[in-house]
Motif scaffolding. Sequence first.
Motif, short mmCIF file in Angstrom:
data_model
loop_
_atom_site.label_atom_id
_atom_site.label_comp_id
_atom_site.label_asym_id
_atom_site.label_seq_id
_atom_site.Cartn_x
_atom_site.Cartn_y
_atom_site.Cartn_z
N GLY A 1 2.18 15.52 -8.43
CA GLY A 1 1.88 14.51 -7.58
C GLY A 1 0.99 13.21 -8.08
N ILE A 2 0.41 13.32 -8.98
CA ILE A 2 -0.27 12.29 -9.96
C ILE A 2 1.11 11.54 -10.47
N LEU A 3 1.89 12.15 -11.07
CA LEU A 3 2.96 11.27 -12.02
C LEU A 3 3.84 10.79 -10.68
N GLN A 4 4.18 11.44 -9.83
CA GLN A 4 5.32 10.60 -8.73
C GLN A 4 4.49 9.35 -8.39
N ALA A 5 3.22 9.18 -8.08
CA ALA A 5 2.44 8.23 -7.39
C ALA A 5 2.32 7.17 -8.72
N TYR A 6 2.24 7.59 -9.89
CA TYR A 6 2.18 6.51 -11.03
C TYR A 6 3.53 6.09 -11.35
N ALA A 7 4.62 6.75 -11.20
CA ALA A 7 5.98 6.33 -11.23
C ALA A 7 6.23 5.17 -10.32
N LEU A 8 5.89 5.44 -8.86
CA LEU A 8 6.41 4.47 -7.80
C LEU A 8 5.64 3.02 -8.04
N GLN A 9 4.10 3.47 -8.37
CA GLN A 9 3.26 2.27 -8.44
C GLN A 9 3.85 1.35 -9.78
N THR A 10 4.15 1.89 -10.73
CA THR A 10 4.84 1.22 -11.95
C THR A 10 6.04 0.24 -11.61
N VAL A 11 6.74 1.05 -11.06
CA VAL A 11 8.24 0.44 -10.73
C VAL A 11 8.11 -0.86 -9.94
N LEU A 12 7.02 -0.67 -8.87
CA LEU A 12 6.83 -1.77 -7.92
C LEU A 12 5.88 -3.03 -8.61
N GLY B 1 0.91 -1.12 0.04
CA GLY B 1 -0.07 0.12 0.05
C GLY B 1 0.89 1.15 -0.07
N ILE B 2 0.58 2.01 -0.88
CA ILE B 2 1.47 3.44 -1.03
C ILE B 2 0.70 4.62 -0.43
N LEU B 3 0.88 5.33 0.65
CA LEU B 3 0.25 6.45 1.40
C LEU B 3 1.14 7.56 0.47
N THR B 4 0.32 8.34 -0.18
CA THR B 4 0.78 9.57 -0.67
C THR B 4 -0.44 10.57 -0.47
N LEU B 5 -0.14 11.89 -0.83
CA LEU B 5 -1.30 12.88 -0.79
C LEU B 5 -2.25 12.54 -1.70
N PRO B 6 -3.38 12.87 -1.65
CA PRO B 6 -4.31 12.61 -2.54
C PRO B 6 -4.20 12.92 -3.99
N LEU B 7 -4.92 12.08 -5.09
CA LEU B 7 -4.56 12.14 -6.31
C LEU B 7 -5.88 13.20 -7.05
N HIS B 8 -5.37 14.25 -7.51
CA HIS B 8 -6.53 15.27 -7.77
C HIS B 8 -6.12 16.02 -8.83
N ILE C 1 -2.58 2.19 -4.42
CA ILE C 1 -2.64 3.59 -3.89
C ILE C 1 -3.47 3.86 -2.78
N ILE C 2 -3.39 4.12 -1.43
CA ILE C 2 -4.39 4.58 -0.64
C ILE C 2 -4.85 5.94 -1.11
N GLN C 3 -6.22 5.97 -1.45
CA GLN C 3 -6.83 7.21 -1.69
C GLN C 3 -7.47 7.79 -0.68
N THR D 1 -7.47 5.45 -15.25
CA THR D 1 -7.14 4.37 -16.30
C THR D 1 -5.89 3.89 -15.68
N HIS D 2 -5.11 4.51 -14.93
CA HIS D 2 -3.54 4.12 -14.82
C HIS D 2 -3.46 3.63 -13.47
N PHE D 3 -4.34 3.66 -12.48
CA PHE D 3 -3.91 3.48 -10.97
C PHE D 3 -5.05 2.46 -10.41
N HIS D 4 -4.25 1.54 -9.36
CA HIS D 4 -4.99 0.67 -8.63
C HIS D 4 -5.31 1.34 -7.33
N LEU D 5 -6.57 1.77 -7.23
CA LEU D 5 -6.83 2.61 -5.86
C LEU D 5 -7.42 1.77 -4.71
N ARG D 6 -7.36 1.87 -3.41
CA ARG D 6 -7.89 1.49 -2.40
C ARG D 6 -8.61 2.96 -1.87
#
Length: 382
Positions: free
Chosen positions: A16-27, A4-11, A36-38, A100-105
Amino acid sequence: MKIGILTLPLHTNYGGILQAYALQTVLQRMGHDVKIIQKTRRDLDASKPCLIDYLKAVVSKYIFGRNISIRLKKTKKQNIEKWINEDRIVRQNTWPFVQTHFHLRDIDGFCQLRENEFDILIVGSDQIWRKQYIRNTLCSDVANAFLGFAANWNIKRISYAASFGVDIWEFNKRETKKIRKLINLFERVSVREESGVSLCKQNLNYPSAIQMPDPTFLLEINDYRRLIEDIPLGKGMLHSYILDDTEEKNEFVKSIARKRSLIVNKTNSKTDDWSFPIEERIQPPLENWLCAFRDSDFVVSDSFHACVFSVLFRKQFLVIGNPKRGMARFETLLKYFGLGNHLIIDTNSYDITTYADIDYTIIDEKLNSLRLKGLNFLKSYL
């Protein structure tokens, strides 16, 4: 592993969106199941005190006969509903990318999360540890940004390039005491800025924090190009992305555009300024922002992530210092690449004729080393 990745809400924040996308993609490429904990940006619990206060007012007025107004209680609830509706409108162009690009919780509150959902929790990146952003954007007690909601869970926890945003300690004594206990539960702590290492050591008695690059650096440039490969190429543009717009900054941008014979292309709206009509606050698509880097010949911005993507897309650029949003991140980034002279504090005193083009042969070598450093860190602690 379930991460689970805790970051600031994607809005609407592109970086902010792309840094979360990059970390999710790499993992995910490492074979992990990533969510991503939304956390909702509004504090839904705020509507409960509204109802309670309203009922108390009704009892006081109609049972005890007190001469009080109850209209304000209704107005508060109406303001929340108005905010929710306007929020949907403002993010209508950026939310499709997230969907489209995120798996959100998705959660309304951290109490909804369960220990068995994750093997590892990762905090980061962006300014997830900046006090005002925890309060205003994450809409939470500051302890939760340091995994306070999971304090009793038997799981691994790390931070990846978590940012305090500034080089001063913003938390009070009570908050610091709570954070100090929580951060010592982490397997490993990494922060984004050099100053963050010092803040952890001096204020949290945590001397082993290390600096890591923003997650956006972990992906190759072609990973971002693929997101916009169906959009036609443009040319002859100066990309202007100014978060805190002023007439002085606009004149500075125009002067550089004239000097380089380029057309100014602005890519952001008045998203955060509620004094503007809702139509002017709708954020353009994230893909437009990426295209502006791909297609521009020069970039001028006061945004940290615009600085990052200028480097990734190998652009000539200048960054206008933005103390309100935090200078430490600019200084750390540009110092690493030897580009400190591309950070401007006073646009009025800057001599455009002194600008020296960036040699990206040297920058690329440093970028590759930075990427490898970040990837090795993640592999080591997962």
